[in-house]
Design a protein around this motif. Structure first.
Motif, PDB file in Angstrom:
ATOM      1  N   LEU A  29       0.816  -1.195   0.025  1.00  0.00           N
ATOM      2  CA  LEU A  29       0.036  -0.064   0.069  1.00  0.00           C
ATOM      3  C   LEU A  29       0.756   1.172  -0.092  1.00  0.00           C
ATOM      4  O   LEU A  29       0.563   2.145  -0.910  1.00  0.00           O
ATOM      5  CB  LEU A  29      -0.877  -0.044   1.312  1.00  0.00           C
ATOM      6  N   GLN A 397      -9.637   5.761 -10.671  1.00  0.00           N
ATOM      7  CA  GLN A 397      -9.342   4.888  -9.912  1.00  0.00           C
ATOM      8  C   GLN A 397     -10.503   3.957  -9.194  1.00  0.00           C
ATOM      9  O   GLN A 397     -11.718   4.182  -9.592  1.00  0.00           O
ATOM     10  CB  GLN A 397      -8.729   5.523  -8.695  1.00  0.00           C
ATOM     11  N   ALA A 399     -11.553   0.700  -5.969  1.00  0.00           N
ATOM     12  CA  ALA A 399     -11.177  -0.106  -4.892  1.00  0.00           C
ATOM     13  C   ALA A 399      -9.971  -0.915  -5.189  1.00  0.00           C
ATOM     14  O   ALA A 399      -9.081  -1.507  -4.073  1.00  0.00           O
ATOM     15  CB  ALA A 399     -12.196  -0.967  -4.089  1.00  0.00           C
ATOM     16  N   THR A 400     -10.028  -1.347  -6.330  1.00  0.00           N
ATOM     17  CA  THR A 400      -8.919  -2.496  -6.733  1.00  0.00           C
ATOM     18  C   THR A 400      -7.757  -1.876  -7.657  1.00  0.00           C
ATOM     19  O   THR A 400      -6.819  -2.421  -8.114  1.00  0.00           O
ATOM     20  CB  THR A 400      -9.089  -3.646  -7.611  1.00  0.00           C
ATOM     21  N   GLU A 401      -7.859  -0.280  -7.781  1.00  0.00           N
ATOM     22  CA  GLU A 401      -7.064   0.103  -8.802  1.00  0.00           C
ATOM     23  C   GLU A 401      -6.716   1.520  -8.342  1.00  0.00           C
ATOM     24  O   GLU A 401      -7.283   2.467  -8.317  1.00  0.00           O
ATOM     25  CB  GLU A 401      -7.613   0.508 -10.123  1.00  0.00           C
ATOM     26  N   PRO A 402      -5.158   1.941  -8.189  1.00  0.00           N
ATOM     27  CA  PRO A 402      -4.892   3.211  -7.676  1.00  0.00           C
ATOM     28  C   PRO A 402      -4.978   4.094  -8.951  1.00  0.00           C
ATOM     29  O   PRO A 402      -5.225   3.851  -9.922  1.00  0.00           O
ATOM     30  CB  PRO A 402      -3.400   2.848  -7.383  1.00  0.00           C
ATOM     31  N   THR A 426      -0.312  -4.199  -8.610  1.00  0.00           N
ATOM     32  CA  THR A 426      -1.648  -4.522  -8.119  1.00  0.00           C
ATOM     33  C   THR A 426      -2.379  -5.955  -8.859  1.00  0.00           C
ATOM     34  O   THR A 426      -2.902  -6.568  -8.208  1.00  0.00           O
ATOM     35  CB  THR A 426      -2.759  -3.693  -8.322  1.00  0.00           C
ATOM     36  N   LEU A 431      -7.475  -8.731  -4.879  1.00  0.00           N
ATOM     37  CA  LEU A 431      -7.945  -7.572  -4.357  1.00  0.00           C
ATOM     38  C   LEU A 431      -9.440  -7.452  -4.929  1.00  0.00           C
ATOM     39  O   LEU A 431      -9.793  -7.290  -6.042  1.00  0.00           O
ATOM     40  CB  LEU A 431      -7.524  -6.204  -4.994  1.00  0.00           C
ATOM     41  N   TRP A 481      -9.468   3.740  -4.415  1.00  0.00           N
ATOM     42  CA  TRP A 481      -8.317   3.385  -3.706  1.00  0.00           C
ATOM     43  C   TRP A 481      -8.070   4.475  -2.575  1.00  0.00           C
ATOM     44  O   TRP A 481      -7.808   5.385  -2.727  1.00  0.00           O
ATOM     45  CB  TRP A 481      -7.020   3.423  -4.818  1.00  0.00           C
ATOM     46  N   ASN A 486      -7.449   1.688   3.964  1.00  0.00           N
ATOM     47  CA  ASN A 486      -7.408   0.974   2.905  1.00  0.00           C
ATOM     48  C   ASN A 486      -8.284  -0.339   3.095  1.00  0.00           C
ATOM     49  O   ASN A 486      -8.122  -1.183   3.947  1.00  0.00           O
ATOM     50  CB  ASN A 486      -6.048   0.326   2.318  1.00  0.00           C
TER      51      ASN A 486
END
Length: 703
Positions: A29, A397, A399-402, A426, A431, A481, A486
């Motif tokens: 993270l 972005q 929740a699984t991709e910055p 990632t 995730l 993200w 997180n």
């Protein structure tokens, strides 16, 4: 035999993950590349953006500018390489040069640098102001820079600033002295300095303070909006947003108006609002159409509500004739906007049920229509360039991709990645995506929720439930993200994570957010508990006998309310959470909105003050709780944490208090963040245990 069992556990754990994937760690993270807000060239051909390459050692962090063609024909490339870090990139009108703020070489404060991307070569320092410079903008013809600096109000030039700074440093005493409100903001005592506008010709050494000596800055409540300054289309003046009634914040709402100040000198002219500095509609983000005939600005209407959604106002320029308002359906919150090159339409980003979607409106005003709703995730940092045809970029972005830089399809058919700095990292992580569901609460309101399954998910297993409560309250959990809370790091030990957009959130429009007024804790907490019940009903893999709840800021307030009103949770985690509404009213860096939320001042002891104050329920405190605070937090001062801790100890509730001496409202430093997450995970493991891959990994390690 023991070796065989170890191997079985190892193989079982590995088989639960997707091929080659593993559970996220704090290192994953924290060290993930962090893409910042982009700037698009006026011709629409390139985007430039800052990117932080983080480290656990502050001095080893790298924050450089990267350049990428918007047609995606080439990958991004680094264009600066300074140790000081670069920020606030801005293009010249001819799309050849970029100005940015950086702290390089012998700079004691950040300065403005200019790099010529057409000719190449090193960036050249453009300013040498002792108080530092930020947020540069090229003039329309490209020969001058507009920037901001925080200065003493009485300083007429930089020599004055240096002299006053030296006098302050040589004082034989140190004291904060005030005669009006407010006195603090987030994590700093207000020091009397003001943010001012400076204009400087490129190649010259000294900038000129456009506000020095004006009557506006002598107004006791003056405060400049740092993100608002824009050149007028003819380059003869600057338009900006500023408040002149901040000193009234103890007994009134405050607001900012739009102002225009001549570059040649003179008193700023007010463009919006009443003659007297009374609270009215609040203005921000002025932006001009490409042809210079229209001024757009964000306006938050004045009302008797603690929350009102943003609109976009449209004015003819320079007459300031009001042409109307642009709003989102159901009064949804406007996050950002950008004007098409031809000036005929405006693209708007707006919140909706855990996402930020793209809308479009005619420039004349009206309700914007949804044109782009990604299946997952959210957009931010909307920018439009191009001469005739529009080129639109943003960050995307989930929740699984910055966050990454993307180009948006002009017809609203999704986006195309222009950067992929974090994708390889990632891809190695397990995730699970955020799953949305809704239910109707006891008051007939539709409540949006997201659920995150644990890593190495096995539908045959039972998983504990971690209920996570967002801050605000006027915000929403997003399919995004998140660094400080997180989702996947919190669920890494094998928990199903529930994220509820309770009443008061901005996920369902203005009326839904306003419904919290007069019911600041009970209503939202009822939604939290009902959401947990609904998740347990919907998802058979959730173990109803093992539940914990956690939150920070307003989410911490809710955790403390749950402490006094329910024993359904095995444990609680409260970060920066108030336990005493009355103490919070008197010690926070803002107070009047809390008074309006409660229906009157503290001394009137209305229903909210008497019935929705967690400390009054201390006789009911039973649930083990981890309490964390930043000692420099002035939004929820640490006295609330100490009062909570005292009540917990008095009631002999199993609890742990952690105070971070160098942190503010958030836990921001690398080492403290890692320690915070470890303590949170240890606390949850104590009361929820570990399941799935996390439990197998521990068992394997113990062998």
């Amino acid at each position: 035999m023991r070796s065989f069992c170890w191997l079985c556990l190892f193989l079982l754990s590995g088989s639960l993950h997707a091929a080659g994937q593993r559970t996220i760690t704090h290192e994953d993270l924290w060290l993930m590349p962090r893409v910042g807000s982009p700037a698009i060239s006026p011709d629409g051909l390139y985007a430039i953006y800052p990117m932080l390459e983080s480290s656990y050692q502050k001095e080893e962090e790298v924050a450089d500018l990267w350049l990428v063609p918007t047609d995606g024909r080439e990958p991004p490339r680094r264009v600066t390489a300074g140790k000081g870090g670069e920020a606030d990139p801005a293009w010249s009108g001819d799309s050849h040069q970029v100005a940015f703020a950086a702290n390089r070489g012998d700079d004691k404060q950040p300065q403005i640098y200019v790099i010529d991307l057409a000719r190449g070569g090193e960036a050249q320092r453009a300013t040498r102001i002792s108080t530092g410079a930020q947020a540069p903008r090229f003039s329309p013809e490209g020969s001058r820079l507009l920037y901001l600096s925080r200065v003493f109000p009485e300083a007429r030039n930089d020599a004055d600033s240096e002299r006053l700074a030296k006098q302050e440093e040589e004082q034989k005493y140190k004291a904060h002295v005030y005669t009006s409100y407010p006195v603090r903001h987030w994590d700093k005592w207000l020091d009397g300095k003001q943010l001012h506008l400076f204009v400087q010709r490129i190649g010259e050494q000294d900038g000129r303070d456009l506000l020095a000596g004006t009557e506006l800055i002598k107004t006791p409540g003056f405060d400049l909006d740092k993100d608002s300054a824009r050149w007028s289309p003819d380059g003869r003046s600057v338009v900006f947003a500023a408040s002149r009634n901040l000193d009234r914040a103890a007994w009134s709402f405050t607001n900012a108006d739009l102002w225009q100040v001549p570059v040649a000198g003179g008193e700023p002219r007010r463009l919006t609002g009443p003659d007297q500095p009374v609270a009215a509609d609040s203005w921000s983000q002025p932006r001009f159409s490409r042809d210079g005939r229209t001024l757009f600005a964000v306006v938050r209407p004045l009302s008797d509500k603690v929350y009102s959604a943003n609109r976009i106002a449209v004015f003819d320029w320079p007459s300031m004739q009001d042409r109307g308002r642009i709003a989102l359906p159901e009064g949804r919150e406007i996050v950002d906007f950008a004007v098409a090159p031809d000036g005929r339409s405006v693209d708007v980003l707006g919140e909706d049920a855990g996402q930020v979607k793209r809308y479009r409106a005619r420039a004349e005003g009206g309700t914007a229509e949804l044109i782009d709703s990604p299946e997952h995730g959210m957009y931010a940092d909307l920018r439009i360039g191009g001469t005739r045809a529009a080129t639109t970029i943003a960050t995307y972005q989930s929740a699984t991709e910055p966050p990454e830089i993307v180009r948006l399809d002009e017809r609203g058919r999704g986006h195309r990645l222009l950067s992929s700095h974090a994708r390889a990292r990632t891809a190695a992580l397990d995730l699970p995506e955020a799953e949305s569901f809704w239910f109707t609460n006891s008051r007939g309101q539709r409540i949006h929720n997201m659920l995150i399954r644990p890593p190495a998910f096995d539908p045959r297993r039972k998983y504990p439930l971690l209920v996570l409560m967002h801050g605000g309250p006027f915000s929403q959990w997003q399919d995004a993200w998140v660094l400080r809370w997180n989702y996947h790091l919190l669920s890494a030990q094998g928990y199903a994570l529930l994220l509820t957009n309770y009443v008061g959130s901005t996920s369902e429009g203005e009326a839904f957010a306003q419904a919290i007024q007069g019911d600041p804790l009970k209503g939202p907490a009822d939604d939290i508990n009902a959401a947990a019940d609904e998740a347990i009903r919907r998802y058979p893999f959730i173990d109803a006998s093992r539940q914990c709840a956690a939150g920070g800021s307003y989410g911490g307030h809710l955790a403390n309310w749950l402490q006094g009103t329910t024993t359904r949770y095995r444990c609680l985690i409260s970060h920066a959470g108030l336990v005493n509404l009355e103490a919070q009213w008197g010690t926070s860096d803002g107070s009047f909105d809390r008074e309006i939320m409660a229906g009157g001042p503290v001394w009137e002891q209305g229903e909210v003050w008497r019935e929705q104050n967690p400390i009054r329920l201390a006789a009911n405190f039973r649930t083990p709780v981890l309490v964390t605070f930043g000692e420099k937090d002035f939004r929820v001062p640490v006295n609330n944490g100490l009062e909570y801790w005292t009540a917990l100890q008095r009631q002999r509730v199993e609890s742990k208090l952690i105070v971070f001496p160098e942190e503010n409202h958030w836990v921001l430093s690398a080492g403290n963040s890692r320690y915070f997450y470890k303590e949170v995970q240890d606390w949850l493991a104590k009361y929820l245990g570990k399941t799935g891959a996390a439990a197998h990994a521990d068992s394997a390690g113990s062998e």
